[in-house]
Design a protein around this motif. Structure first.
Motif, PDB file in Angstrom:
ATOM      1  N   LEU A 199      26.474  53.899  27.952  1.00 17.36           N
ATOM      2  CA  LEU A 199      26.016  53.682  29.320  1.00 17.36           C
ATOM      3  C   LEU A 199      24.912  52.624  29.370  1.00 17.36           C
ATOM      4  CD1 LEU A 199      25.914  57.330  30.722  1.00 17.36           C
ATOM      5  CD2 LEU A 199      27.524  55.512  31.326  1.00 17.36           C
ATOM      6  N   SER A 200      24.062  52.590  28.341  1.00 18.63           N
ATOM      7  CA  SER A 200      23.000  51.596  28.303  1.00 18.63           C
ATOM      8  C   SER A 200      23.585  50.198  28.196  1.00 18.63           C
ATOM      9  CB  SER A 200      22.064  51.878  27.130  1.00 18.63           C
ATOM     10  OG  SER A 200      21.067  50.881  27.046  1.00 18.63           O
ATOM     11  N   HIS A 201      24.658  50.060  27.408  1.00 19.18           N
ATOM     12  CA  HIS A 201      25.306  48.758  27.276  1.00 19.18           C
ATOM     13  C   HIS A 201      25.990  48.356  28.579  1.00 19.18           C
ATOM     14  CE1 HIS A 201      27.240  45.406  25.275  1.00 19.18           C
ATOM     15  NE2 HIS A 201      28.429  45.829  25.759  1.00 19.18           N
ATOM     16  N   ILE A 202      26.561  49.331  29.278  1.00 16.77           N
ATOM     17  CA  ILE A 202      27.279  49.022  30.521  1.00 16.77           C
ATOM     18  C   ILE A 202      26.293  48.725  31.659  1.00 16.77           C
ATOM     19  CG2 ILE A 202      28.811  49.983  32.272  1.00 16.77           C
ATOM     20  CD1 ILE A 202      30.149  51.585  30.019  1.00 16.77           C
ATOM     21  N   LEU A 203      25.291  49.543  31.775  1.00 17.52           N
ATOM     22  CA  LEU A 203      24.361  49.417  32.899  1.00 17.52           C
ATOM     23  C   LEU A 203      23.247  48.426  32.647  1.00 17.52           C
ATOM     24  CD1 LEU A 203      24.004  53.212  33.811  1.00 17.52           C
ATOM     25  CD2 LEU A 203      25.500  51.515  34.883  1.00 17.52           C
ATOM     26  N   ASP A 204      23.099  47.990  31.405  1.00 18.39           N
ATOM     27  CA  ASP A 204      22.041  47.050  31.032  1.00 18.39           C
ATOM     28  C   ASP A 204      20.653  47.622  31.302  1.00 18.39           C
ATOM     29  OD1 ASP A 204      21.047  44.764  29.938  1.00 18.39           O
ATOM     30  OD2 ASP A 204      21.093  43.605  31.815  1.00 18.39           O
ATOM     31  N   VAL A 205      20.509  48.926  31.112  1.00 20.20           N
ATOM     32  CA  VAL A 205      19.219  49.615  31.224  1.00 20.20           C
ATOM     33  C   VAL A 205      19.167  50.655  30.120  1.00 20.20           C
ATOM     34  CG1 VAL A 205      18.965  49.260  33.722  1.00 20.20           C
ATOM     35  CG2 VAL A 205      20.111  51.311  32.863  1.00 20.20           C
ATOM     36  N   GLY A 206      17.957  51.118  29.824  1.00 21.73           N
ATOM     37  CA  GLY A 206      17.829  52.194  28.864  1.00 21.73           C
ATOM     38  C   GLY A 206      18.341  53.500  29.449  1.00 21.73           C
ATOM     39  N   VAL A 207      19.186  54.233  28.683  1.00 27.75           N
ATOM     40  CA  VAL A 207      19.794  55.476  29.167  1.00 27.75           C
ATOM     41  C   VAL A 207      19.512  56.573  28.152  1.00 27.75           C
ATOM     42  CG1 VAL A 207      21.916  56.644  29.874  1.00 27.75           C
ATOM     43  CG2 VAL A 207      21.606  54.196  30.353  1.00 27.75           C
ATOM     44  N   GLY A 208      19.232  57.753  28.645  1.00 32.44           N
ATOM     45  CA  GLY A 208      19.000  58.886  27.765  1.00 32.44           C
ATOM     46  C   GLY A 208      19.198  60.187  28.521  1.00 32.44           C
ATOM     47  N   PHE A 209      19.287  61.274  27.787  1.00 29.57           N
ATOM     48  CA  PHE A 209      19.423  62.609  28.358  1.00 29.57           C
ATOM     49  C   PHE A 209      18.232  63.436  27.936  1.00 29.57           C
ATOM     50  CE2 PHE A 209      23.768  61.002  27.962  1.00 29.57           C
ATOM     51  CZ  PHE A 209      24.247  61.204  29.241  1.00 29.57           C
ATOM     52  N   HIS A 210      17.771  64.229  28.853  1.00 25.19           N
ATOM     53  CA  HIS A 210      16.646  65.098  28.559  1.00 25.19           C
ATOM     54  C   HIS A 210      17.115  66.541  28.622  1.00 25.19           C
ATOM     55  CE1 HIS A 210      13.054  67.554  29.324  1.00 25.19           C
ATOM     56  NE2 HIS A 210      12.397  66.613  28.615  1.00 25.19           N
ATOM     57  N   PHE A 211      16.942  67.249  27.526  1.00 27.10           N
ATOM     58  CA  PHE A 211      17.300  68.668  27.458  1.00 27.10           C
ATOM     59  C   PHE A 211      16.019  69.487  27.396  1.00 27.10           C
ATOM     60  CE2 PHE A 211      20.562  66.151  25.303  1.00 27.10           C
ATOM     61  CZ  PHE A 211      21.688  66.497  26.014  1.00 27.10           C
ATOM     62  N   LYS A 212      16.176  70.737  27.647  1.00 27.47           N
ATOM     63  CA  LYS A 212      15.014  71.606  27.562  1.00 27.47           C
ATOM     64  C   LYS A 212      14.471  71.666  26.145  1.00 27.47           C
ATOM     65  CE  LYS A 212      15.514  74.706  31.491  1.00 27.47           C
ATOM     66  NZ  LYS A 212      15.604  76.114  31.929  1.00 27.47           N
ATOM     67  N   ASN A 213      15.414  71.524  25.186  1.00 28.97           N
ATOM     68  CA  ASN A 213      14.994  71.650  23.784  1.00 28.97           C
ATOM     69  C   ASN A 213      14.974  70.306  23.057  1.00 28.97           C
ATOM     70  OD1 ASN A 213      17.685  71.171  23.839  1.00 28.97           O
ATOM     71  ND2 ASN A 213      18.287  72.875  22.505  1.00 28.97           N
ATOM     72  N   GLY A 214      15.011  69.188  23.806  1.00 34.58           N
ATOM     73  CA  GLY A 214      14.976  67.888  23.134  1.00 34.58           C
ATOM     74  C   GLY A 214      15.454  66.785  24.040  1.00 34.58           C
ATOM     75  N   GLN A 215      15.884  65.668  23.370  1.00 36.75           N
ATOM     76  CA  GLN A 215      16.329  64.529  24.144  1.00 36.75           C
ATOM     77  C   GLN A 215      17.408  63.808  23.370  1.00 36.75           C
ATOM     78  OE1 GLN A 215      12.644  62.345  24.299  1.00 36.75           O
ATOM     79  NE2 GLN A 215      13.283  60.944  22.673  1.00 36.75           N
TER      80      GLN A 215
END
Length: 308
Positions: free
Chosen positions: A39-55
């Protein structure tokens, strides 16, 4: 305009995060680090997921605290901090959130800041110059304007002098203050002269009226003295003559009052000094005889002495 553009860009990033979170939820894509990279490559922005127990995703360490605070709200949000624009979109399970991060352009570019600093310095210098002009020109003129009512004050009243800090100036304002002060003094002098002229005019009117009131009884006394002179003996003629002289003297005093009132030109006449002395002695002799005093007059000879 730059601030408004960045605000719109932040709202677009927030909207993009919400749309991508909805797509991932509908497609049931795995929320993993690999998906974040794609998604970061497609959107040209930094992408990440945030979980309760990590990222799942990479972002700068200083942003962790900000992201944690945004995730706790469980709602879509966007903010700008530490030179980054951050957008968060929670998934329906409220356990995971999609994070979009991109670098944010500064509100004022370096070139613009370099242009604004000289402008700010110039504006500050202009403001200080305006303050100096106001204190050196406007304030003295305001003081002179407040002083002007002293020109209408009466001569008997004490007027407030112009401050020495203004009259001692060497510029046009100082010259104006000196001229106003001199004008005020001249005006007060003219007021004093006018008051004096009014008093003299009043005195002249009183003298004219008083002369008229004195001349009538003096003329009556002289007339009766002339009538008495026809029926008295030779011994009483001297008293009648003295009465006539005193009437003439009163008439002369009245004429002197009228001279002061009318301001007629002076007039000189020759007089015999011996005759003047004899006339004064004749007037004073009855008074001296009544006081048992003797008057002795010694003249060098009978030659008339002319005086003016």
């Amino acid at each position: 305009m730059t601030w408004r553009q960045q605000r719109q860009s932040l709202q677009e990033l927030k909207k993009r995060a919400s749309i991508n979170a909805s797509v991932i939820t509908e497609l049931r894509l795995p929320k993993s680090r690999e998906l974040a990279k794609k998604l970061s490559h497609i959107l040209d922005v930094g992408v990440g997921f945030h979980f309760k127990n990590g990222q799942a995703g990479d972002w700068p360490q200083p942003l962790n605290e900000v992201i944690e605070d945004l995730v706790k709200a469980h709602t879509s949000a966007a903010t700008r901090v530490h030179g980054y624009a951050i957008a968060i979109a929670p998934f329906p399970d409220n356990n995971t959130s999609l994070i979009l991060i991109r670098q944010s352009k500064p509100l004022f570019p370096n070139l613009l800041g370099a242009a604004l600093i000289p402008a700010a310095v110039f504006s500050l210098a202009c403001a200080m110059l305006a303050i100096l002009i106001g204190r050196s020109l406007v304030q003295p003129l305001t003081t002179l304007a407040d002083w002007l009512p002293n020109l209408n004050s009466e001569a008997g009243k004490k007027h407030q002098a112009i401050p020495a800090t203004i009259t001692h100036r060497r510029d046009e304002i100082g010259m104006l203050a000196q001229a106003l002060e001199q004008t005020c003094q001249n005006l007060r002098h003219e007021q004093q002269l006018r008051r004096q002229s009014e008093r003299l005019a009043t005195l002249g009117r009183i003298a004219t009226s008083l002369a008229h009131e004195i001349r009538n009884p003096a003329a009556a006394i002289g007339l009766h003295a002339d009538l008495l002179a026809e029926s008295v003996n030779e011994a009483d003629l001297q008293s009648i003559e003295l009465i006539r002289e005193e009437v003439d003297r009163i008439t002369d005093l009245v004429n002197q009052w009228l001279f002061v009132a009318r301001s007629a030109p002076t007039r000189k006449e020759p007089h015999d000094l011996n005759q003047l002395i004899n006339n004064v002695a004749r007037r004073l002799r009855p008074v001296l005889e009544h006081a048992h005093a003797e008057l002795i007059i010694q003249l060098s000879d009978n030659t008339p002495v002319a005086v003016q």
